[in-house]
Design an enzyme around this catalytic site. Structure first.
Site, PDB file in Angstrom:
ATOM      1  N   HIS A  47      -2.536   7.494  10.821  1.00  0.00           N
ATOM      2  CA  HIS A  47      -3.075   6.920  12.053  1.00  0.00           C
ATOM      3  C   HIS A  47      -3.100   8.008  13.118  1.00  0.00           C
ATOM      4  CE1 HIS A  47      -2.698   3.071  10.195  1.00  0.00           C
ATOM      5  NE2 HIS A  47      -1.381   3.035  10.260  1.00  0.00           N
ATOM      6  N   CYS A  97      -3.658   6.811   0.611  1.00  0.00           N
ATOM      7  CA  CYS A  97      -3.470   5.578  -0.170  1.00  0.00           C
ATOM      8  C   CYS A  97      -3.147   5.882  -1.623  1.00  0.00           C
ATOM      9  CB  CYS A  97      -4.692   4.671  -0.053  1.00  0.00           C
ATOM     10  SG  CYS A  97      -5.062   4.188   1.637  1.00  0.00           S
ATOM     11  N   GLY A 126       0.805  -1.227   0.000  1.00  0.00           N
ATOM     12  CA  GLY A 126       0.000   0.000   0.000  1.00  0.00           C
ATOM     13  C   GLY A 126       0.826   1.259   0.000  1.00  0.00           C
ATOM     14  N   ASP A 127       0.137   2.374  -0.103  1.00  0.00           N
ATOM     15  CA  ASP A 127       0.781   3.685  -0.177  1.00  0.00           C
ATOM     16  C   ASP A 127       0.718   4.358   1.185  1.00  0.00           C
ATOM     17  OD1 ASP A 127       1.414   6.513  -1.204  1.00  0.00           O
ATOM     18  OD2 ASP A 127       1.408   5.393  -3.087  1.00  0.00           O
ATOM     19  N   PHE A 176      -5.246  -3.029   9.595  1.00  0.00           N
ATOM     20  CA  PHE A 176      -6.274  -2.090   9.158  1.00  0.00           C
ATOM     21  C   PHE A 176      -6.321  -0.878  10.085  1.00  0.00           C
ATOM     22  CE2 PHE A 176      -8.378  -5.109  12.008  1.00  0.00           C
ATOM     23  CZ  PHE A 176      -9.024  -4.271  12.899  1.00  0.00           C
ATOM     24  N   ALA A 177      -6.892   0.208   9.553  1.00  0.00           N
ATOM     25  CA  ALA A 177      -7.100   1.440  10.310  1.00  0.00           C
ATOM     26  C   ALA A 177      -8.526   1.905  10.045  1.00  0.00           C
ATOM     27  CB  ALA A 177      -6.100   2.510   9.891  1.00  0.00           C
ATOM     28  N   ALA A 222      -8.878   1.788   6.028  1.00  0.00           N
ATOM     29  CA  ALA A 222      -7.756   1.451   5.146  1.00  0.00           C
ATOM     30  C   ALA A 222      -7.168   0.113   5.574  1.00  0.00           C
ATOM     31  CB  ALA A 222      -6.686   2.540   5.213  1.00  0.00           C
TER      32      ALA A 222
END
Length: 234
Positions: A96, A192, A91-92, A175-176, A161
């Site tokens: 958080h 992202c 991912g990019d 995950f977030a 995400a």
């Protein structure tokens, strides 16, 4: 049904949580290797972990991410009380921060008879089921991981995400999920890598702050159901 150790780490520095993930990852991988020649039913005895936490303001970028998607320089980051880390997930760039449920499953996916695609699908489905508890309809978006709202409209926006690393069928990162997240911090990145899609939270969608402990409890149960997982104490 697979037994998994659940730990809520509370608010924790990103690097500290990352180091802890690496420690548990090495433990799960070693257990897997030590049990490699045992019958399948005995391999299920190795520990798996699910961690929940919140982080102080931090931006992370995956190994294939583009740094130009970070729109602040280091001095501006410091002014926002935020940090930045290059990490070893897919991912990019993402954000958080407080009010966000960050989940780190450290799982031997062979224990769950699950490939990487099914694993990510189940993480997405757990969040889709969780937001349905609050009257929201979540979806997957073709070509983009995570959980999205209104995917057939120009107002398409992401509420969760997902970025994972799987090595020798052991997972880390995760995950977030935006619950009471300060969404202003997403304005300092192309989340992202997308420039044409928005970000949202339960709080924004429902117009009120949520009891994050309640949301954690619901999400934990949805994960357990989808993974056929029970939790045990240390």
């Amino acid at each position: 049904m697979t037994k998994t150790i659940f730990r809520d780490l509370g608010s924790i520095d990103y690097k500290e949580a990352w180091d802890y993930q690496e420690e548990l990852f090495d433990e799960v991988l070693k257990s897997k290797q030590d049990n490699a020649d045992l019958p399948a039913e005995e391999k299920k005895l190795s520990n798996n972990y699910l961690l929940f936490c919140e982080h102080p303001h931090v931006y992370t970028i995956g190994k294939s991410g583009k740094e130009q998607n970070m729109l602040l320089n280091m001095i501006q980051l410091q002014a926002k009380n935020a940090t930045f880390h290059k990490i070893n997930r897919g991912g990019d760039i993402t954000y958080h921060g407080p009010g966000q449920i960050v989940g780190y499953p450290i799982l031997n996916l062979e224990t769950y008879d699950m490939g990487i695609k099914n694993y990510i699908d189940n993480l997405e489905q757990a969040v889709i089921n969780c937001i349905a508890d609050y009257g929201l309809e979540g979806h997957r978006l073709e070509g983009a991981t995570g959980v999205w709202l209104d995917i057939d409209k120009p107002s398409v926006r992401k509420i969760c995400a997902i970025g994972v690393r799987v090595s020798r069928w052991v997972s880390m990162h995760g995950f977030a999920f935006n619950v009471n997240t300060d969404l202003d911090y997403f304005g300092y990145i192309n989340p992202c890598g997308f420039q044409d899609k928005g970000v949202t939270s339960l709080k924004k969608e429902l117009g009120k702050e949520l009891d994050i402990e309640e949301v954690k409890h619901n999400l934990k149960n949805h994960i357990a159901n989808l993974f056929d997982m029970t939790f045990k104490n240390d």
